[in-house]
Design a protein around this motif. Structure first.
Motif, PDB file in Angstrom:
ATOM      1  N   TYR A   1      69.635  17.531  35.129  1.00 31.06           N
ATOM      2  CA  TYR A   1      69.868  16.672  35.919  1.00 31.06           C
ATOM      3  C   TYR A   1      69.417  15.554  35.305  1.00 31.06           C
ATOM      4  O   TYR A   1      68.037  15.266  34.879  1.00 31.06           O
ATOM      5  CB  TYR A   1      69.178  16.761  37.302  1.00 31.06           C
TER       6      TYR A   1
ATOM      7  N   LYS B   1      62.284  11.992  33.928  1.00 32.10           N
ATOM      8  CA  LYS B   1      61.313  10.666  34.571  1.00 32.10           C
ATOM      9  C   LYS B   1      60.541  11.693  34.757  1.00 32.10           C
ATOM     10  O   LYS B   1      59.314  11.563  35.035  1.00 32.10           O
ATOM     11  CB  LYS B   1      61.435  10.032  35.790  1.00 32.10           C
ATOM     12  N   MET B   2      60.635  13.068  35.405  1.00 29.92           N
ATOM     13  CA  MET B   2      60.213  13.383  35.609  1.00 29.92           C
ATOM     14  C   MET B   2      59.290  14.504  33.602  1.00 29.92           C
ATOM     15  O   MET B   2      57.978  14.857  34.631  1.00 29.92           O
ATOM     16  CB  MET B   2      60.404  15.223  35.686  1.00 29.92           C
TER      17      MET B   2
ATOM     18  N   ILE C   1      56.819  21.633  33.192  1.00 28.90           N
ATOM     19  CA  ILE C   1      58.038  21.517  33.326  1.00 28.90           C
ATOM     20  C   ILE C   1      58.822  22.977  33.984  1.00 28.90           C
ATOM     21  O   ILE C   1      59.637  22.250  34.829  1.00 28.90           O
ATOM     22  CB  ILE C   1      58.409  21.999  31.206  1.00 28.90           C
ATOM     23  N   LYS C   2      57.990  24.131  33.911  1.00 29.42           N
ATOM     24  CA  LYS C   2      58.090  24.609  34.212  1.00 29.42           C
ATOM     25  C   LYS C   2      58.214  25.383  35.834  1.00 29.42           C
ATOM     26  O   LYS C   2      58.870  25.818  37.076  1.00 29.42           O
ATOM     27  CB  LYS C   2      58.213  26.600  34.415  1.00 29.42           C
ATOM     28  N   GLN C   3      57.480  23.855  36.320  1.00 33.61           N
ATOM     29  CA  GLN C   3      57.294  23.750  38.143  1.00 33.61           C
ATOM     30  C   GLN C   3      58.390  22.557  38.802  1.00 33.61           C
ATOM     31  O   GLN C   3      59.273  22.545  39.518  1.00 33.61           O
ATOM     32  CB  GLN C   3      56.149  23.463  38.532  1.00 33.61           C
ATOM     33  N   ILE C   4      58.530  21.580  37.887  1.00 29.64           N
ATOM     34  CA  ILE C   4      59.182  20.172  38.252  1.00 29.64           C
ATOM     35  C   ILE C   4      60.182  19.762  37.778  1.00 29.64           C
ATOM     36  O   ILE C   4      60.766  18.440  38.209  1.00 29.64           O
ATOM     37  CB  ILE C   4      58.186  19.359  38.894  1.00 29.64           C
ATOM     38  N   VAL C   5      60.913  19.733  37.115  1.00 27.84           N
ATOM     39  CA  VAL C   5      61.829  19.334  35.834  1.00 27.84           C
ATOM     40  C   VAL C   5      63.322  19.786  36.327  1.00 27.84           C
ATOM     41  O   VAL C   5      62.967  20.613  36.129  1.00 27.84           O
ATOM     42  CB  VAL C   5      61.386  18.986  34.540  1.00 27.84           C
ATOM     43  N   PRO C   6      63.817  18.648  36.307  1.00 24.98           N
ATOM     44  CA  PRO C   6      65.157  19.677  36.995  1.00 24.98           C
ATOM     45  C   PRO C   6      65.676  20.035  35.757  1.00 24.98           C
ATOM     46  O   PRO C   6      66.898  19.229  35.418  1.00 24.98           O
ATOM     47  CB  PRO C   6      66.045  18.533  37.835  1.00 24.98           C
ATOM     48  N   ILE C   7      65.642  21.730  35.031  1.00 25.72           N
ATOM     49  CA  ILE C   7      66.260  21.970  33.919  1.00 25.72           C
ATOM     50  C   ILE C   7      66.428  23.506  34.728  1.00 25.72           C
ATOM     51  O   ILE C   7      65.661  23.841  35.120  1.00 25.72           O
ATOM     52  CB  ILE C   7      65.438  21.814  32.483  1.00 25.72           C
TER      53      ILE C   7
ATOM     54  N   SER D   1      68.985  12.638  33.764  1.00 21.22           N
ATOM     55  CA  SER D   1      67.612  11.319  34.062  1.00 21.22           C
ATOM     56  C   SER D   1      66.996  11.392  35.022  1.00 21.22           C
ATOM     57  O   SER D   1      65.936  10.772  34.678  1.00 21.22           O
ATOM     58  CB  SER D   1      68.422  10.413  34.786  1.00 21.22           C
ATOM     59  N   MET D   2      67.005  12.546  35.421  1.00 21.34           N
ATOM     60  CA  MET D   2      65.471  12.740  36.788  1.00 21.34           C
ATOM     61  C   MET D   2      64.961  13.429  35.693  1.00 21.34           C
ATOM     62  O   MET D   2      63.428  12.685  35.733  1.00 21.34           O
ATOM     63  CB  MET D   2      65.670  13.534  38.089  1.00 21.34           C
TER      64      MET D   2
END
Lengths: 76, 155
Positions: free
Chosen positions: B54, B60-61, B117-123, B56-57
């Motif tokens: 995602y 931001k994350m 990154i492995k917790q909060i980034v929507p990838i 754009s998000m």
């Protein structure tokens, strides 16, 4: 009207990445219930972001919001 | 124009370009981490990966992680680029560069960044194996959730 975004396996299961949802439920929880019922998917472990911010199930929704359903992430 | 520090791209990542974004006179150390596509996981062979974001998000994350680092390790500067799309074995999926006045902070903050990154980034990562494919559903890479439920154990 709100905009729904589905990612990863959710997008594949539903067959759409983006859906315009005519009804605006009061809370994220209500929306999740409606989406689960409409598409037969499980949102149990799925996080929700409203306008690109993570929110809890109790968060209110408003017309024009973009709601993203975010399965457990696996970047890195 | 200043180059953005937190980027999602569908192009190959240059380690040096990410590193250069955090180099400055105040820094005495730059820790650079590259995450690459692994062929074998628990005896199972990966043919290639597909990353989706995602965008754009996610950017931001990534910026939020940079802000968290600046707060926890004052003086540290972070740049992160994550690649999406189809990646083959050995390709670089993510590069994290952290500069700081002294090396300890750069190492610690860099480790912190990849865990966040492995917790909060929507990838999301989709593994393509010889006998099928699945979205990898959690950061431990032990469970796949092809239908939103834990079904396939890789162990």
């Amino acid at each position: 009207m709100i905009r729904l975004l589905f990612f990863a396996h959710l997008g594949e299961q539903i067959g759409e990445r983006e859906v315009m949802w005519p009804h605006v439920p009061e809370t994220v929880k209500q929306l999740k219930d409606e989406v689960e019922e409409r598409y037969g998917v499980s949102l149990g472990r799925v996080m929700t972001a409203v306008n690109e911010e993570y929110v809890r199930d109790e968060a209110p929704l408003h017309a024009g919001d973009t709601v993203a359903f975010i399965p457990p992430v696996s970047g890195g | 124009m200043t180059e953005p520090l937190f980027v999602i791209t569908d192009r190959p990542i240059s380690v040096e370009d990410v590193m250069k974004k955090v180099m400055r006179p105040e820094a005495g150390a730059v820790a650079v981490f590259a995450g690459t596509v692994r062929e074998w996981t628990n005896g199972k062979r990966t043919l290639f990966l597909r990353y989706e974001a995602y965008v754009s998000m996610a950017e931001k994350m990534l910026a939020q992680i940079g802000a968290e680092i600046a707060e926890k390790w004052p003086g540290a500067k972070t740049a992160i680029t994550h690649r999406i799309g189809r990646l083959k074995i050995g390709d670089i999926a993510v590069v994290i560069a952290v500069s700081s006045p002294h090396r300890a902070e750069a190492y610690e903050a860099n480790r912190y960044a990849i865990e966040r990154i492995k917790q909060i980034v929507p990838i999301w990562k989709k593994e393509q194996w010889e006998d099928g494919s699945a979205w990898v559903g959690d950061q431990l890479e032990t469970t796949a959730y092809p239908s939103g439920k834990p079904e396939v154990k890789e162990e």
